[in-house]
Design an enzyme around this catalytic site. Structure first.
Site, PDB file in Angstrom:
ATOM      1  N   SER A  71       0.830  -1.212   0.000  1.00  0.00           N
ATOM      2  CA  SER A  71       0.000   0.000   0.000  1.00  0.00           C
ATOM      3  C   SER A  71       0.861   1.257   0.000  1.00  0.00           C
ATOM      4  O   SER A  71       0.617   2.192  -0.767  1.00  0.00           O
ATOM      5  CB  SER A  71      -0.933   0.008   1.221  1.00  0.00           C
ATOM      6  OG  SER A  71      -1.785  -1.103   1.194  1.00  0.00           O
ATOM      7  N   ASN A 151      -5.923  -8.920  -8.075  1.00  0.00           N
ATOM      8  CA  ASN A 151      -5.922  -9.700  -6.836  1.00  0.00           C
ATOM      9  C   ASN A 151      -7.197 -10.507  -6.621  1.00  0.00           C
ATOM     10  O   ASN A 151      -7.207 -11.441  -5.846  1.00  0.00           O
ATOM     11  CB  ASN A 151      -5.684  -8.780  -5.635  1.00  0.00           C
ATOM     12  CG  ASN A 151      -6.547  -7.553  -5.652  1.00  0.00           C
ATOM     13  OD1 ASN A 151      -6.528  -6.780  -6.604  1.00  0.00           O
ATOM     14  ND2 ASN A 151      -7.323  -7.360  -4.616  1.00  0.00           N
ATOM     15  N   GLN A 179       0.512  -8.966  -6.684  1.00  0.00           N
ATOM     16  CA  GLN A 179       0.060 -10.356  -6.869  1.00  0.00           C
ATOM     17  C   GLN A 179       0.987 -11.146  -7.790  1.00  0.00           C
ATOM     18  O   GLN A 179       0.947 -12.373  -7.797  1.00  0.00           O
ATOM     19  CB  GLN A 179      -1.369 -10.383  -7.429  1.00  0.00           C
ATOM     20  CG  GLN A 179      -2.418  -9.911  -6.448  1.00  0.00           C
ATOM     21  CD  GLN A 179      -2.635 -10.877  -5.286  1.00  0.00           C
ATOM     22  OE1 GLN A 179      -2.477 -12.086  -5.419  1.00  0.00           O
ATOM     23  NE2 GLN A 179      -3.003 -10.339  -4.133  1.00  0.00           N
ATOM     24  N   SER A 199       4.879  -6.579  -2.466  1.00  0.00           N
ATOM     25  CA  SER A 199       4.671  -6.758  -1.032  1.00  0.00           C
ATOM     26  C   SER A 199       5.081  -8.169  -0.612  1.00  0.00           C
ATOM     27  O   SER A 199       4.657  -9.143  -1.224  1.00  0.00           O
ATOM     28  CB  SER A 199       3.198  -6.512  -0.694  1.00  0.00           C
ATOM     29  OG  SER A 199       2.949  -6.855   0.648  1.00  0.00           O
ATOM     30  N   THR A 237      13.867   4.118  10.754  1.00  0.00           N
ATOM     31  CA  THR A 237      14.870   3.050  10.869  1.00  0.00           C
ATOM     32  C   THR A 237      14.396   1.842  10.084  1.00  0.00           C
ATOM     33  O   THR A 237      13.258   1.411  10.229  1.00  0.00           O
ATOM     34  CB  THR A 237      15.084   2.693  12.362  1.00  0.00           C
ATOM     35  OG1 THR A 237      15.490   3.878  13.040  1.00  0.00           O
ATOM     36  CG2 THR A 237      16.130   1.603  12.518  1.00  0.00           C
ATOM     37  N   CYS A 324     -17.767  -7.370   0.752  1.00  0.00           N
ATOM     38  CA  CYS A 324     -18.750  -7.783   1.758  1.00  0.00           C
ATOM     39  C   CYS A 324     -18.060  -8.218   3.036  1.00  0.00           C
ATOM     40  O   CYS A 324     -18.557  -7.998   4.132  1.00  0.00           O
ATOM     41  CB  CYS A 324     -19.572  -8.966   1.262  1.00  0.00           C
ATOM     42  SG  CYS A 324     -20.438  -8.605  -0.243  1.00  0.00           S
TER      43      CYS A 324
HETATM   44  C1  LIG Z   1      -2.242  -7.027  -0.949  1.00  0.00           C
HETATM   45  C2  LIG Z   1      -2.227  -6.049  -2.070  1.00  0.00           C
HETATM   46  C3  LIG Z   1      -1.808  -4.718  -1.866  1.00  0.00           C
HETATM   47  C4  LIG Z   1      -1.471  -4.191  -0.498  1.00  0.00           C
HETATM   48  O1  LIG Z   1      -0.266  -4.688   0.002  1.00  0.00           O
HETATM   49  P1  LIG Z   1       0.029  -4.554   1.578  1.00  0.00           P
HETATM   50  O2  LIG Z   1       1.432  -5.017   1.733  1.00  0.00           O
HETATM   51  O3  LIG Z   1      -0.953  -5.471   2.256  1.00  0.00           O
HETATM   52  O4  LIG Z   1      -0.165  -3.133   1.939  1.00  0.00           O
HETATM   53  C5  LIG Z   1      -1.764  -3.881  -2.953  1.00  0.00           C
HETATM   54  N1  LIG Z   1      -2.094  -4.289  -4.177  1.00  0.00           N
HETATM   55  C6  LIG Z   1      -2.489  -5.553  -4.417  1.00  0.00           C
HETATM   56  C7  LIG Z   1      -2.825  -5.968  -5.801  1.00  0.00           C
HETATM   57  C8  LIG Z   1      -2.578  -6.473  -3.378  1.00  0.00           C
HETATM   58  O5  LIG Z   1      -2.982  -7.722  -3.624  1.00  0.00           O
END
Ligand SMILES: *Cc1c(COP(=O)(O)O)cnc(C)c1O
Length: 395
Positions: A71, A151, A179, A199, A237, A324
């Site tokens: 994010s 996702n 993803q 991520s 940090t 949901c």
């Molecule tokens: C999970 C996800 C995020 C967010 O990543 P985080 O590390 O949980 O903040 C952003 N984009 C996609 C497509 C995701 O699947």
């Protein structure tokens, strides 16, 4: 049996990732900014992690910035491209209707700050075309942001084509590859990607660690202000344990990518075939151009939430892939963008596999799922209306 098939939400940490993290807590716990030996050992670990990501993405170490997650990387990528655009009087951004909320909500914030955003419609196969992107680009467009793989429905976008097109038109190109990273090959150089987010917790790394790749010459703006860490672009940090775990998980995922993809694709296709045998079921997204581990279907006449609860009773952790689950009654924005009517979108089920899933687990899911769907349809007043012809079948 306890089966976890919600790997698009998050994954279990790998032993390798955990082993890389553990020494960082009580032995090598130094601050990489410190000049003493413990600090310098931490700095070395940080540099090593950075080169692992650079190597895996075909980038240079100095193009890798560590963040607190996908994010934050998405927020910083969009804000950086927007700031650069604004300086040149370009305040238009092209994206799609099925992006993650980390993108969509950042775009909404930028709109309030004077940017214009064009969100592309999603074709029924869930794959955006480079032609549609080209048609949306204007002389004042500063950024195109299109996710690598969705996702919810797992469809993989034509990233090299979109990248090539943006490069040709002189527009920055960002892709949310959260993803895809660790699951599909990524080459930021060959794919003409200027900015990319990933991520760690989506590929068996720890939560709270993200990576922002920014091509040399694309200046980042700060989202977090403070110290001079990450070349002044991301204060705080460094999360050394998390970063080391992330790098170990990424290295491992890249090393086994091909074999994992082959095995997962077979499991995925077995699941899809089994689920599609249930009457009035539709697959969401293209059958082939999708992540190796993603299955997403809609069953007519049932509520995704009741299905999830019934599955959970049988030890299966899945997702409806819809909002949901977070307490809202709106069905998934992705399925609506795909053109599914509201009542169909409500009956969605996402099964997202990881390399930890087995054939036995897939067989068990296929054994119990049809019975659960039949049971829920039996007690559903909507299904009764569909079956007696008082309401037309939509699938
Ligand atoms: C999970 C996800 C995020 C967010 O990543 P985080 O590390 O949980 O903040 C952003 N984009 C996609 C497509 C995701 O699947």
């Amino acid at each position: 049996m306890d089966i976890y098939v919600d790997n698009a939400a998050t994954t279990a940490m790998s032993d390798t990732a955990l082993a890389a993290m553990l020494p960082c807590f009580q032995q090598d716990y130094g601050n990489p900014s410190s000049l003493h030996s413990p600090g310098q050992r931490a700095a070395e670990k940080l540099a090593e992690a950075r080169s692992i990501f650079a190597r895996g993405l075909h980038a240079r170490p100095e193009e890798i910035t560590f963040t607190s997650g996908g994010s934050e990387a998405d927020n910083q990528a969009l804000r950086s491209a927007a700031a650069l655009g604004a300086r040149k009087g370009k305040r238009h951004i092209v994206s799609t209707k099925f992006e993650h909320h980390a993108i969509l909500h950042t775009l909404q914030a930028l709109e309030k700050e004077g940017f214009q955003v064009t969100l592309l419609d999603i074709p029924t196969d869930g794959v955006v075309t480079a032609e549609a992107v080209a048609a949306a680009i204007r002389p004042d467009t500063c950024l195109v942001t299109v996710m690598f793989a969705n996702n919810e429905i797992g469809t993989v976008q034509p990233i090299p084509e979109i990248g090539g097109l943006c490069r040709e038109k002189g527009v920055l190109f960002h892709t949310d590859a959260v993803q895809a990273a660790g699951h599909l090959p990524i080459d930021v150089t060959a794919m003409d990607i200027d900015l990319l987010s990933l991520s760690a917790h989506k590929f068996h790394g720890p939560k709270g660690v993200g990576v922002l790749y920014a091509r040399k010459g694309v200046p980042l703006v700060n989202v977090i202000y403070g110290g001079a860490q990450e070349r002044g672009k991301r204060a705080g940090t460094e999360n050394i344990p998390g970063i080391c775990g992330a790098a170990a998980a990424f290295d491992e995922a890249c090393a086994h990518m091909e074999e994992n993809a082959v095995r997962l694709t077979a499991l995925r296709d077995k699941l899809i075939a089994g689920l599609m045998a249930i009457p009035h079921t539709v697959l969401n997204g293209d059958a082939v151009r999708r992540l190796p581990g993603n299955v997403n279907v809609c069953f007519e006449g049932i509520e995704g939430e009741s299905l999830l609860l019934k599955l959970d009773e049988r030890g299966i952790a899945a997702s409806s892939g819809s909002a949901c689950t977070s307490g809202s009654l709106d069905p998934s924005h992705v399925l609506l963008a795909l053109g599914r009517p509201h009542e169909v979108a409500h009956g969605s089920l996402r099964l997202s596999l990881s390399s930890y899933n087995t054939t036995e687990e897939v067989d068990y899911i296929l054994e119990v799922l049809p019975g659960i769907v039949a049971y829920l349809r039996d007690i559903s007043p909507v299904w009764d209306e569909l079956e007696t012809g008082r309401r037309p079948h939509l699938i």
